[in-house]
Structure formats: structure tokens, C-alpha cells
Motif scaffolding. Sequence first.
Motif, PDB file in Angstrom:
ATOM      1  N   ARG A  16       0.841  -1.193   0.000  1.00 22.87           N
ATOM      2  CA  ARG A  16       0.000   0.000   0.000  1.00 22.87           C
ATOM      3  C   ARG A  16       0.875   1.241   0.000  1.00 22.87           C
ATOM      4  NH1 ARG A  16      -5.126   1.079  -1.690  1.00 22.87           N
ATOM      5  NH2 ARG A  16      -6.034   2.808  -0.532  1.00 22.87           N
ATOM      6  N   HIS A  17       0.721   2.092  -1.005  1.00 18.28           N
ATOM      7  CA  HIS A  17       1.504   3.317  -1.156  1.00 18.28           C
ATOM      8  C   HIS A  17       0.528   4.469  -1.341  1.00 18.28           C
ATOM      9  CE1 HIS A  17       4.628   5.745  -3.689  1.00 18.28           C
ATOM     10  NE2 HIS A  17       4.459   6.245  -2.478  1.00 18.28           N
ATOM     11  N   ASN A  18       0.248   5.200  -0.249  1.00 21.20           N
ATOM     12  CA  ASN A  18      -0.810   6.210  -0.259  1.00 21.20           C
ATOM     13  C   ASN A  18      -2.124   5.551  -0.721  1.00 21.20           C
ATOM     14  OD1 ASN A  18       0.956   8.258   0.612  1.00 21.20           O
ATOM     15  ND2 ASN A  18       1.661   8.599  -1.464  1.00 21.20           N
ATOM     16  N   ARG A  19      -2.683   5.968  -1.851  1.00 23.16           N
ATOM     17  CA  ARG A  19      -3.928   5.360  -2.333  1.00 23.16           C
ATOM     18  C   ARG A  19      -3.687   4.324  -3.434  1.00 23.16           C
ATOM     19  NH1 ARG A  19      -8.167  10.495  -2.678  1.00 23.16           N
ATOM     20  NH2 ARG A  19      -7.951  11.144  -0.492  1.00 23.16           N
ATOM     21  N   ILE A  20      -2.440   3.954  -3.599  1.00 22.02           N
ATOM     22  CA  ILE A  20      -2.059   3.026  -4.662  1.00 22.02           C
ATOM     23  C   ILE A  20      -1.731   1.662  -4.068  1.00 22.02           C
ATOM     24  CG2 ILE A  20      -0.403   2.574  -6.519  1.00 22.02           C
ATOM     25  CD1 ILE A  20      -2.232   4.966  -7.047  1.00 22.02           C
ATOM     26  N   ASP A  21      -2.209   0.609  -4.706  1.00 20.18           N
ATOM     27  CA  ASP A  21      -1.795  -0.752  -4.370  1.00 20.18           C
ATOM     28  C   ASP A  21      -0.780  -1.200  -5.410  1.00 20.18           C
ATOM     29  OD1 ASP A  21      -3.379  -1.257  -2.056  1.00 20.18           O
ATOM     30  OD2 ASP A  21      -5.140  -1.493  -3.346  1.00 20.18           O
ATOM     31  N   LEU A  22       0.439  -1.431  -4.965  1.00 25.93           N
ATOM     32  CA  LEU A  22       1.523  -1.852  -5.841  1.00 25.93           C
ATOM     33  C   LEU A  22       1.654  -3.364  -5.812  1.00 25.93           C
ATOM     34  CD1 LEU A  22       4.221   0.770  -4.782  1.00 25.93           C
ATOM     35  CD2 LEU A  22       2.889   0.786  -6.913  1.00 25.93           C
ATOM     36  N   ALA A  23       1.832  -3.959  -6.979  1.00 25.95           N
ATOM     37  CA  ALA A  23       2.014  -5.403  -7.084  1.00 25.95           C
ATOM     38  C   ALA A  23       3.505  -5.716  -7.141  1.00 25.95           C
ATOM     39  CB  ALA A  23       1.312  -5.944  -8.325  1.00 25.95           C
ATOM     40  N   LEU A  24       3.995  -6.382  -6.094  1.00 24.68           N
ATOM     41  CA  LEU A  24       5.377  -6.859  -6.055  1.00 24.68           C
ATOM     42  C   LEU A  24       5.340  -8.357  -6.327  1.00 24.68           C
ATOM     43  CD1 LEU A  24       8.394  -6.288  -5.503  1.00 24.68           C
ATOM     44  CD2 LEU A  24       7.937  -6.820  -3.092  1.00 24.68           C
ATOM     45  N   HIS A  25       5.873  -8.762  -7.462  1.00 22.26           N
ATOM     46  CA  HIS A  25       5.834 -10.157  -7.883  1.00 22.26           C
ATOM     47  C   HIS A  25       7.066 -10.888  -7.347  1.00 22.26           C
ATOM     48  CE1 HIS A  25       2.675  -9.408 -11.030  1.00 22.26           C
ATOM     49  NE2 HIS A  25       3.161  -8.188 -10.890  1.00 22.26           N
ATOM     50  N   LEU A  26       6.840 -11.909  -6.569  1.00 22.75           N
ATOM     51  CA  LEU A  26       7.934 -12.761  -6.111  1.00 22.75           C
ATOM     52  C   LEU A  26       8.063 -13.906  -7.107  1.00 22.75           C
ATOM     53  CD1 LEU A  26       7.237 -12.876  -2.268  1.00 22.75           C
ATOM     54  CD2 LEU A  26       8.600 -11.242  -3.584  1.00 22.75           C
ATOM     55  N   LEU A  27       9.103 -13.857  -7.899  1.00 25.33           N
ATOM     56  CA  LEU A  27       9.303 -14.839  -8.959  1.00 25.33           C
ATOM     57  C   LEU A  27      10.073 -16.053  -8.454  1.00 25.33           C
ATOM     58  CD1 LEU A  27      10.288 -12.344 -11.802  1.00 25.33           C
ATOM     59  CD2 LEU A  27       7.995 -13.062 -11.060  1.00 25.33           C
ATOM     60  N   ARG A  28      10.893 -15.828  -7.463  1.00 26.92           N
ATOM     61  CA  ARG A  28      11.603 -16.910  -6.794  1.00 26.92           C
ATOM     62  C   ARG A  28      12.003 -16.424  -5.412  1.00 26.92           C
ATOM     63  NH1 ARG A  28      16.834 -18.516  -9.671  1.00 26.92           N
ATOM     64  NH2 ARG A  28      17.813 -16.952  -8.336  1.00 26.92           N
ATOM     65  N   VAL A  29      11.770 -17.227  -4.390  1.00 24.61           N
ATOM     66  CA  VAL A  29      12.104 -16.849  -3.021  1.00 24.61           C
ATOM     67  C   VAL A  29      13.162 -17.799  -2.497  1.00 24.61           C
ATOM     68  CG1 VAL A  29      11.247 -16.579  -0.661  1.00 24.61           C
ATOM     69  CG2 VAL A  29       9.826 -15.863  -2.599  1.00 24.61           C
TER      70      VAL A  29
END
Length: 233
Positions: A16-29
Motif C-alpha cells: 500500500r503506497h498512499n492510495r495506490i496498491d503496488l504489485a510486487l511479484h515474487l518470482l523466486r524466493v
Amino acid sequence: MHAAGQSGAHKIVWLRHNRIDLALHLLRVVADPATRPLLLLHGLGDASPTSAPHWVEQWPGTIAALDFTGHGASTVPRSGGYSPELLMSDADHALAALTDDDPQQSITVLGRGLGAYVALQLAGARASQIRGAILTDGPGLAGGPTGPSSQSYFALPSTGAAPDPYALVELGRDLRPTDYAVSFVQLAIAGSGIDSPISVASSFRPKWLDAVADIPGVADTTVADALAAYAAI
């Protein structure tokens, strides 16, 4: 972020960034404190991959990719208002998420096109945490005039879908001059503690990237060699 062992399954973490929902893709953990995360930043109008690209498969640590505001699965805001600094703050949120288990942990960042410009800014702004920024070919931020130009006013149709047309227009003709980009290189060199904190691995070089590549301490290399060098630090 917490992880157990190694996972290659694609997962999205929402930031959550202010009013924005950012998608962080975990491609490999990878849950190994001896490794460092790699953050991928896409080009203008693009989106994050849903699996690790073949050219980063040899990276030993976690691989993540961020959808910028107005791109991919992230929120498309109303009426534009885009700037590289806005996207740098998106990337800064991703940096915080990737290092939340250990605030002293560092990451390496690889950006394409517009993502390369943001990677450069992040490397300067967070010099002690970015262990290498790799700047590669991709769409967007080819540069613009270095002084005032005629004004234009426009209203674009709001589709609510990514990529946001306002992002394409506003970021595609950004006005920042080359010496602005150079200032982030200087910050990175002064604060990173490594010999070559910036690597240019790009065939097409707009004026800002050409200026960056000419600075002593910036490596002119390939993506594979840059990844290998930063993984070993």
C-alpha cells in the motif's frame, strides 16, 4: 519478508503506497541470508514478468519484480500526475518490503528503459542499500528538451486499465536534463562503498544514459557479467 527454503512459484505481495496498491511479484524466493534479492523494474508501458527471465536464472537469491503505478496489476490512478520520482518512491516501497526482515540487508536492482532510470535514482537515493544497479535496454524515458518548451493541455480517456495512457504521455516526454541523471551516479559512487555501483548494459543509449556511461566508476558491461559481479560482492 519471511520465506521457508526456496520457492519458484509466482506470488504477488501487495504494497500500500498512499492510495495506490503496488504489485510486487515474487518470482523466486530463497531463504538464505548469504544471498541478496534482485529487484526487476520494467520499461514504460510494460509489466512485470510472472516467472524469472532466463537471463537472471543464475542469480543466487530471491528474484522480485515490481509493477509501477499505472502499470501491470498495480492501481491506475485518475488524471495522471506521473514523474520518475513517483516511480522511485514505488521502488523504495519494494526495497523496504524485500528487506523488512533485516533493514540492513541490501539488494541489487536491474531496470529496463524507464525502469533503468528509476534504478539509477534509487541507487543514488539509497546508496548504502543498493549493491549494484544494472541499466538495460527497454521502452521509455528516451529523454526530452533541457529547457522550457511550449505547453500543451490534454485530457485522455479514462479506461482504468494498465498501462495508463497518462503514464505513456507524461513519462515519455519527461524534461529532466542529463546532469540530473549524473547527480544520482555521483551519489551512488560516494555512498555505496563498492567500486562500480552502476553498470550500463544497454545498446540503445539516450542522452542521459550516454552521459551516465561516460562517468569514471560506471561499468560498461553485459547483463550476465554485471549480475555475476554483483552476486559475488
